[in-house]
Motif scaffolding. Structure first.
Motif, PDB file in Angstrom:
ATOM      1  N   THR A  44       0.836  -1.208   0.000  1.00 10.43           N
ATOM      2  CA  THR A  44       0.000   0.000   0.000  1.00 10.43           C
ATOM      3  C   THR A  44       0.867   1.253   0.000  1.00 10.43           C
ATOM      4  O   THR A  44       0.581   2.220  -0.728  1.00 10.43           O
ATOM      5  CB  THR A  44      -0.947  -0.012   1.227  1.00 10.43           C
ATOM      6  N   GLU A  64      -8.318  -2.669  -4.131  1.00  9.94           N
ATOM      7  CA  GLU A  64      -7.643  -3.002  -2.882  1.00  9.94           C
ATOM      8  C   GLU A  64      -8.239  -4.278  -2.307  1.00  9.94           C
ATOM      9  O   GLU A  64      -9.426  -4.310  -1.982  1.00  9.94           O
ATOM     10  CB  GLU A  64      -7.911  -1.888  -1.874  1.00  9.94           C
ATOM     11  N   ASP A  66      -8.395  -6.792   0.806  1.00  7.26           N
ATOM     12  CA  ASP A  66      -8.065  -7.016   2.216  1.00  7.26           C
ATOM     13  C   ASP A  66      -9.095  -7.977   2.782  1.00  7.26           C
ATOM     14  O   ASP A  66     -10.235  -8.027   2.320  1.00  7.26           O
ATOM     15  CB  ASP A  66      -8.107  -5.711   3.027  1.00  7.26           C
ATOM     16  N   ASP A  72      -6.832   0.664   3.813  1.00  5.21           N
ATOM     17  CA  ASP A  72      -5.871   0.838   2.725  1.00  5.21           C
ATOM     18  C   ASP A  72      -6.502   1.588   1.554  1.00  5.21           C
ATOM     19  O   ASP A  72      -5.854   2.421   0.921  1.00  5.21           O
ATOM     20  CB  ASP A  72      -5.319  -0.514   2.263  1.00  5.21           C
ATOM     21  N   GLU A 117      -4.178  -4.693  -5.602  1.00  5.95           N
ATOM     22  CA  GLU A 117      -3.390  -5.074  -4.426  1.00  5.95           C
ATOM     23  C   GLU A 117      -4.011  -6.322  -3.823  1.00  5.95           C
ATOM     24  O   GLU A 117      -5.132  -6.302  -3.318  1.00  5.95           O
ATOM     25  CB  GLU A 117      -3.334  -3.944  -3.383  1.00  5.95           C
TER      26      GLU A 117
HETATM   27 MG    MG Z   1      -2.250  -3.128   1.989  1.00  7.63          MG
END
Ligand code: MG
Length: 225
Positions: A44, A64, A66, A72, A117
């Motif tokens: 990140t 993102e 997670d 993030d 990510e």
């Molecule tokens: Mg991250």
């Protein structure tokens, strides 16, 4: 049906969906990157520093992944890129169908470079194709220099390895040369960058390379299969 067969079928379905996503993104001239690492390697932060440096030159969007929280995604939005958060609620990797659903929430006409990510994990993300053009693995000096040897699949399926947190080298036992040697033994074509997101060391070289990648017209397919 044996369990191994079920796993293969799920992977095959993911592969089909990922190939479709790859074609759709390519048709829209969007270059995509699957960013992977262990938890805390600095994915990140790398995105924040990269977006801050390149946002005037390149339209970057981020998905993102997670397990929980949108912390993030909020950091990436603050750095200046539109972001969609995926919470996997326990799953240890992103799958192509999650990406497809997230992409429905992004104005893709504007996007030139898409970062995904992945969940912080050096194991599962390596076997799931997300339809990306490029796979990048981030390692950091605080996590030990044995990661390529212990998690070879991640390094075999990535095209780029970024070694982050160079600023910590005076305080940790981390052999950069060993990491480079063991990673390239697994994957001789690995492009390697050494950086510190904290001090900015190596970020110019990384960002120049990324800009060239994002502006490349023809990308050869880099499916993980
Ligand atoms: Mg991250």
């Amino acid at each position: 049906m044996p369990k191994v067969m079920i796993a293969q079928n799920i992977l095959a379905a993911n592969e089909t969906l990922a190939q479709g996503l790859r074609q759709d993104l390519t048709a829209q001239d969007i270059h995509s990157i699957n960013l992977m690492s262990a938890p805390g390697a600095g994915k990140t932060t790398l995105l924040e520093r990269t977006i801050e440096r390149l946002r005037e030159q390149l339209n970057i969007a981020v998905i993102e992944g997670d397990i929980e929280t949108s912390a993030d995604a909020e950091r990436i939005e603050a750095a200046g890129a539109p972001t969609v958060q995926i919470n996997t609620r326990g799953a240890c990797h992103l799958e192509a169908h999650m990406l497809r659903d997230a992409l429905a929430n992004i104005n893709l006409v504007w996007v030139q470079l898409l970062f995904v990510e992945n969940i912080g994990n050096l194991v599962c993300p390596s076997t799931w194709d997300l339809g990306e053009d490029l796979r990048i693995v981030v390692v950091s000096t605080s996590e030990g220099d044995d990661k390529p040897a212990k998690y070879p699949q991640m390094f075999a399926t990535s095209q780029v390895m970024i070694i982050n947190k160079l600023d910590l080298l005076p305080f940790v036992d981390y052999d950069v040369a060993k990491v480079r040697r063991e990673a390239t033994a697994i994957n001789p074509h690995l492009q390697i960058f050494e950086i510190s997101c904290r001090t900015g060391e190596g970020l110019n070289e990384w960002c120049e390379w990324l800009l060239t990648f994002a502006r490349q017209r023809d990308l050869s397919p880099t499916s993980s299969s």
